[in-house]
Design an enzyme around this catalytic site. Structure first.
Site, PDB file in Angstrom:
ATOM      1  N   GLU A 193      -4.515   2.530  -4.296  1.00  0.00           N
ATOM      2  CA  GLU A 193      -3.336   2.367  -4.125  1.00  0.00           C
ATOM      3  C   GLU A 193      -2.429   1.214  -3.431  1.00  0.00           C
ATOM      4  O   GLU A 193      -1.551   0.763  -3.372  1.00  0.00           O
ATOM      5  CB  GLU A 193      -2.503   3.367  -3.422  1.00  0.00           C
ATOM      6  CG  GLU A 193      -3.419   3.494  -2.142  1.00  0.00           C
ATOM      7  CD  GLU A 193      -4.737   3.905  -1.552  1.00  0.00           C
ATOM      8  OE1 GLU A 193      -5.173   4.083  -0.217  1.00  0.00           O
ATOM      9  OE2 GLU A 193      -5.208   4.130  -2.654  1.00  0.00           O
ATOM     10  N   ASP A 196       0.879  -1.175  -0.037  1.00  0.00           N
ATOM     11  CA  ASP A 196       0.353  -0.491   0.088  1.00  0.00           C
ATOM     12  C   ASP A 196       0.966   1.131  -0.448  1.00  0.00           C
ATOM     13  O   ASP A 196       1.702   1.027   0.710  1.00  0.00           O
ATOM     14  CB  ASP A 196      -1.147   0.210   1.131  1.00  0.00           C
ATOM     15  CG  ASP A 196      -2.019   1.449   0.761  1.00  0.00           C
ATOM     16  OD1 ASP A 196      -2.584   0.997   0.905  1.00  0.00           O
ATOM     17  OD2 ASP A 196      -1.374   2.295   2.021  1.00  0.00           O
TER      18      ASP A 196
END
Length: 297
Positions: free
Chosen positions: A190, A147
């Site tokens: 993301e 992430d």
């Protein structure tokens, strides 16, 4: 143009020109005589060929090949046979074009358009395949859930165009530091996933740290030519165990480890362990907590 042999009585015949498929450029070679002593490897056609017909295969996007038929008899292709072969060639061109289109659409459905990585659907398919292979051959493989730290705040501050640029650059950086046999996918937003084949936990931890440091050291974009953007990532790691009955269990484990990495200050790696086996600090690598920052060069 033939590369070997004595071509005689070559006659060009008109081809069809349908709206979507054309087999124009039909060539009929009524008789072929090979020079004495010509080796089979040097022949332009099979050694039994005495005559042939060759038809140009073409679609709206352009030509892509030829459809050729050989006969052991001379003068085998007359005005009655050529139109039939032309029709067959037209159907072959259409079938090949449809197969190529299907293949392209299938690849498109499994690819993330922004980063050009595998998407979540492709990752799910690969996880299913590798899990069956690991059970059969007693192989280990690991999954990294990655992430980008504080990416929502980054998008809100700098805009989605720059955010998309960062996503693409992160994807390229990760791919550059992985083996060809590993699978890198954009999981969503993301988040990225890395499937590490035949990789035990300790080796997977080393790979995760290599990826984290590579992103941390990378300068991704410049603003007003005198500043640079630095990005960090958090990583959760899980290795397949006998207790994990399906791919979702492995994904959940990596996701839980990622949550621990975020809770531990971000810009770090955490390895998954069942609650009964968790020991403070075990299986982790940590760097100082970090947020996206803009620095002068």
């Amino acid at each position: 143009t033939p590369t070997a042999g004595n071509w005689r009585d070559a006659v060009r015949m008109p081809g069809t020109n349908e709206p979507s498929v054309s087999t124009g450029g039909t060539v009929v070679l009524r008789q072929l005589e090979m020079p004495t002593g010509t080796r089979s490897a040097d022949r332009a056609v099979p050694h039994t060929g005495r005559s042939m017909v060759s038809l140009h295969l073409e679609t709206d996007s352009g030509p892509f090949g030829r459809f050729s038929v050989y006969s052991a008899e001379a003068n085998a292709f007359n005005e009655q046979r050529v139109p039939l072969l032309t029709a067959v060639a037209g159907q072959a061109a259409l079938a090949i074009a449809n197969a190529q289109l299907f293949e392209a659409r299938t690849a498109q459905a499994l690819t993330d358009p922004l980063t050009e990585l595998s998407n979540r659907r492709a990752l799910a398919q690969r996880l299913e395949e590798e899990m069956h292979r690991a059970r059969r051959f007693d192989n280990q493989f690991s999954l990294l859930m990655i992430d980008i730290d504080h990416f929502k705040e980054f998008n809100d501050k700098h805009g989605h165009l720059l955010g998309d640029h960062v996503l693409k650059q992160v994807a390229r950086t990760l791919r550059r530091h992985l083996r060809k046999v590993d699978t890198l996918a954009r999981y969503g937003g993301e988040e990225f996933c890395v499937l590490l084949l035949r990789t035990p936990p300790q080796r997977a931890l080393e790979v995760a740290e290599k990826l984290r440091r590579a992103v941390e050291k990378k300068t991704f974009a410049r603003i007003r030519t005198d500043r640079r953007i630095c990005i960090t990532i958090s990583i959760g790691l899980a290795t397949l165990t006998p207790e994990m009955e399906d791919p979702n269990a492995l994904v959940d484990a990596a996701d839980a480890a990622l949550y621990e990495a975020k809770r531990g200050g971000r810009n770090c790696t955490r390895s998954y362990a069942p609650p009964s086996e968790q020991v403070e600090g075990e299986g982790t690598q940590t760097a100082p907590p970090s947020t996206p920052r803009i620095e002068s060069p």
